[in-house]
Design a protein around this motif. Sequence first.
Motif, PDB file in Angstrom:
ATOM      1  N   ALA A   1       0.848  -1.190   0.000  1.00 50.14           N
ATOM      2  CA  ALA A   1       0.000   0.000   0.000  1.00 50.14           C
ATOM      3  C   ALA A   1       0.885   1.241   0.000  1.00 50.14           C
ATOM      4  CB  ALA A   1      -0.905   0.013   1.233  1.00 50.14           C
ATOM      5  N   PRO A   2       0.554   2.235  -0.800  1.00 55.24           N
ATOM      6  CA  PRO A   2       1.378   3.447  -0.825  1.00 55.24           C
ATOM      7  C   PRO A   2       1.210   4.270   0.450  1.00 55.24           C
ATOM      8  CG  PRO A   2      -0.574   3.750  -2.183  1.00 55.24           C
ATOM      9  CD  PRO A   2      -0.582   2.312  -1.737  1.00 55.24           C
ATOM     10  N   GLY A   3       2.314   4.728   1.001  1.00 51.67           N
ATOM     11  CA  GLY A   3       2.277   5.601   2.162  1.00 51.67           C
ATOM     12  C   GLY A   3       2.216   7.055   1.739  1.00 51.67           C
ATOM     13  N   PRO A   4       2.327   7.975   2.666  1.00 54.22           N
ATOM     14  CA  PRO A   4       2.325   9.397   2.321  1.00 54.22           C
ATOM     15  C   PRO A   4       3.418   9.729   1.312  1.00 54.22           C
ATOM     16  CG  PRO A   4       2.095   9.112   4.691  1.00 54.22           C
ATOM     17  CD  PRO A   4       2.409   7.757   4.136  1.00 54.22           C
ATOM     18  N   GLY A   5       3.036  10.445   0.264  1.00 51.17           N
ATOM     19  CA  GLY A   5       3.992  10.836  -0.766  1.00 51.17           C
ATOM     20  C   GLY A   5       4.332   9.745  -1.763  1.00 51.17           C
ATOM     21  N   GLN A   6       3.703   8.575  -1.648  1.00 51.28           N
ATOM     22  CA  GLN A   6       4.036   7.444  -2.505  1.00 51.28           C
ATOM     23  C   GLN A   6       2.899   7.111  -3.480  1.00 51.28           C
ATOM     24  OE1 GLN A   6       4.915   4.343   0.392  1.00 51.28           O
ATOM     25  NE2 GLN A   6       7.111   4.773   0.234  1.00 51.28           N
ATOM     26  N   VAL A   7       3.258   6.306  -4.475  1.00 50.21           N
ATOM     27  CA  VAL A   7       2.275   5.780  -5.420  1.00 50.21           C
ATOM     28  C   VAL A   7       2.475   4.274  -5.550  1.00 50.21           C
ATOM     29  CG1 VAL A   7       2.028   7.908  -6.748  1.00 50.21           C
ATOM     30  CG2 VAL A   7       3.806   6.266  -7.388  1.00 50.21           C
ATOM     31  N   LEU A   8       1.392   3.581  -5.845  1.00 54.44           N
ATOM     32  CA  LEU A   8       1.441   2.160  -6.169  1.00 54.44           C
ATOM     33  C   LEU A   8       1.357   2.021  -7.677  1.00 54.44           C
ATOM     34  CD1 LEU A   8       1.292  -0.892  -5.350  1.00 54.44           C
ATOM     35  CD2 LEU A   8      -1.208  -0.619  -5.351  1.00 54.44           C
ATOM     36  N   LEU A   9       2.295   1.286  -8.261  1.00 57.44           N
ATOM     37  CA  LEU A   9       2.334   1.078  -9.701  1.00 57.44           C
ATOM     38  C   LEU A   9       2.056  -0.378 -10.037  1.00 57.44           C
ATOM     39  CD1 LEU A   9       4.433   3.581  -9.284  1.00 57.44           C
ATOM     40  CD2 LEU A   9       5.225   2.927 -11.549  1.00 57.44           C
ATOM     41  N   ARG A  10       1.310  -0.588 -11.093  1.00 58.37           N
ATOM     42  CA  ARG A  10       1.241  -1.898 -11.730  1.00 58.37           C
ATOM     43  C   ARG A  10       2.375  -1.939 -12.752  1.00 58.37           C
ATOM     44  NH1 ARG A  10      -3.674  -1.814 -13.818  1.00 58.37           N
ATOM     45  NH2 ARG A  10      -2.997  -1.259 -15.925  1.00 58.37           N
ATOM     46  N   VAL A  11       3.305  -2.849 -12.563  1.00 57.82           N
ATOM     47  CA  VAL A  11       4.508  -2.904 -13.398  1.00 57.82           C
ATOM     48  C   VAL A  11       4.145  -3.415 -14.785  1.00 57.82           C
ATOM     49  CG1 VAL A  11       6.797  -3.910 -13.661  1.00 57.82           C
ATOM     50  CG2 VAL A  11       5.975  -3.247 -11.373  1.00 57.82           C
TER      51      VAL A  11
ATOM     52  N   ALA B   1       8.799   0.566 -15.634  1.00 53.68           N
ATOM     53  CA  ALA B   1       7.788   1.315 -16.370  1.00 53.68           C
ATOM     54  C   ALA B   1       6.427   0.741 -16.012  1.00 53.68           C
ATOM     55  CB  ALA B   1       8.025   1.217 -17.874  1.00 53.68           C
ATOM     56  N   GLY B   2       5.500   1.604 -15.617  1.00 53.15           N
ATOM     57  CA  GLY B   2       4.200   1.075 -15.224  1.00 53.15           C
ATOM     58  C   GLY B   2       3.139   2.146 -15.095  1.00 53.15           C
ATOM     59  N   MET B   3       1.998   1.737 -14.593  1.00 50.58           N
ATOM     60  CA  MET B   3       0.822   2.590 -14.465  1.00 50.58           C
ATOM     61  C   MET B   3       0.523   2.833 -12.988  1.00 50.58           C
ATOM     62  SD  MET B   3      -1.639   4.059 -16.313  1.00 50.58           S
ATOM     63  CE  MET B   3      -1.768   3.093 -17.841  1.00 50.58           C
ATOM     64  N   VAL B   4       0.295   4.087 -12.621  1.00 47.87           N
ATOM     65  CA  VAL B   4      -0.092   4.412 -11.253  1.00 47.87           C
ATOM     66  C   VAL B   4      -1.535   3.956 -11.029  1.00 47.87           C
ATOM     67  CG1 VAL B   4      -0.482   6.257  -9.582  1.00 47.87           C
ATOM     68  CG2 VAL B   4       1.472   6.382 -11.138  1.00 47.87           C
ATOM     69  N   VAL B   5      -1.739   3.095 -10.035  1.00 47.75           N
ATOM     70  CA  VAL B   5      -3.083   2.584  -9.758  1.00 47.75           C
ATOM     71  C   VAL B   5      -3.635   3.089  -8.426  1.00 47.75           C
ATOM     72  CG1 VAL B   5      -2.801   0.536 -11.192  1.00 47.75           C
ATOM     73  CG2 VAL B   5      -2.150   0.441  -8.775  1.00 47.75           C
ATOM     74  N   GLN B   6      -2.776   3.659  -7.584  1.00 45.18           N
ATOM     75  CA  GLN B   6      -3.234   4.191  -6.301  1.00 45.18           C
ATOM     76  C   GLN B   6      -2.226   5.211  -5.817  1.00 45.18           C
ATOM     77  OE1 GLN B   6      -3.924   1.142  -3.363  1.00 45.18           O
ATOM     78  NE2 GLN B   6      -4.435   2.576  -1.731  1.00 45.18           N
ATOM     79  N   VAL B   7      -2.716   6.276  -5.188  1.00 44.61           N
ATOM     80  CA  VAL B   7      -1.820   7.307  -4.654  1.00 44.61           C
ATOM     81  C   VAL B   7      -1.981   7.383  -3.145  1.00 44.61           C
ATOM     82  CG1 VAL B   7      -1.935   8.617  -6.804  1.00 44.61           C
ATOM     83  CG2 VAL B   7      -3.471   9.211  -4.913  1.00 44.61           C
ATOM     84  N   GLY B   8      -0.890   7.732  -2.475  1.00 43.59           N
ATOM     85  CA  GLY B   8      -0.918   7.905  -1.030  1.00 43.59           C
ATOM     86  C   GLY B   8      -1.280   9.325  -0.650  1.00 43.59           C
ATOM     87  N   ASP B   9      -1.368   9.572   0.636  1.00 45.66           N
ATOM     88  CA  ASP B   9      -1.693  10.901   1.141  1.00 45.66           C
ATOM     89  C   ASP B   9      -0.668  11.920   0.652  1.00 45.66           C
ATOM     90  OD1 ASP B   9      -3.828   9.823   2.486  1.00 45.66           O
ATOM     91  OD2 ASP B   9      -2.809   9.774   4.447  1.00 45.66           O
ATOM     92  N   GLY B  10      -1.175  13.077   0.267  1.00 48.31           N
ATOM     93  CA  GLY B  10      -0.299  14.154  -0.161  1.00 48.31           C
ATOM     94  C   GLY B  10       0.103  14.105  -1.612  1.00 48.31           C
ATOM     95  N   VAL B  11      -0.362  13.106  -2.360  1.00 44.88           N
ATOM     96  CA  VAL B  11      -0.028  12.975  -3.780  1.00 44.88           C
ATOM     97  C   VAL B  11      -1.219  13.435  -4.612  1.00 44.88           C
ATOM     98  CG1 VAL B  11       0.662  11.402  -5.623  1.00 44.88           C
ATOM     99  CG2 VAL B  11       1.550  11.075  -3.301  1.00 44.88           C
TER     100      VAL B  11
END
Length: 333
Positions: free
Chosen positions: A22-32, A63-73
């Motif tokens: 799970a993405p934390g603050p300032g982070q993103v989750l990517l599908r690779v 290289a991938g697609m952002v599927v979820q963003v964390g707080d502050g993003v």
Amino acid sequence: MLAMMLHRPGEPLRREWRELPAPGPGQVLLRVGACGVCRTDLHIVDGELPPHKLPLVPGHEVAGMVVQVGDGVDASLAGRRVGVPWLGHTCGVCDFCRMHRENLCDHGRFTGYDIDGGYAQYTVADAAYCIPLPDTYDDIEAAPLLCAGLIGFRAYSMVQEEAARIGIYGFGAAAHILTQLARQDGREVFAFTRPGDSRSQQFARSLGAAWAGDALHPPPAPLDAALLFAPDGALVPAALSHVRKGGDVVCAGIHMSDIPSFPYALLWGERQLRSVANLTRHDGEAFFQRLARHRVQTSSVPFPLEQANQALHALRAGAFDGAAVLVPSAGQR
């Protein structure tokens, strides 16, 4: 998610199922979408670089697609394609960061070394260090650009503007991208390969190299600069001996075997010997701005994610030209 894990240097990666991060603050989750296989990965897996984190998901050409963003993003980042390079985080407060030399940050953290990387179906990254990817490159094409391309570009930027003939030692993923940049700039490229590697020499010529031959033999004309991507320290005095007075020798790898002693006469004449360490976010911006104007062709060799060990072995053996790229199976996502 499926991930290829390093538990102990010198051992094969293990195929494992892990909880989706799970993405934390300032982070993103990517599908690779794709992850390049870099020689630095080999140095980490083989233990030539001391481990920073175990177990570890290697891979820093993501290289991938952002599927979820964390707080502050910014929420609009979801659904965008981005790249995750080697530089994963810096402190922002040390002397180097304040001097805009974040590649030398005293507390820098690196993707696939300090931070789990892209040998997986998903990965988490610091949003501030992700690079937007142009639509003109698909994931398999873009992945090698995120280290082979970026480190090659940083090394290339250290060459003096008047340098007309450049020698490249080690004709792999970085060199095949860099050769295209140099030819676009009207420069002559000499490619140096392992002795007897006629396949790589032909590959270099196909990309526009004016000459290609064994690294242990002198080129047909003096060089204005030399870029070393092969991790063999013995090539440093060889390159110095082939560079004109006032020329540059740039060592572009994160690891190299010991450099043997050499006579001062090889360095004299205001030749310069220097290294490249990591990259900066500015490098990423400048490189991809250039690629938007002048396209390069990445010669990517795809492997399924589960075949990461085979890809590493093929890279270790020099069994292909261009860049190996791991591709997660769409059916397993």
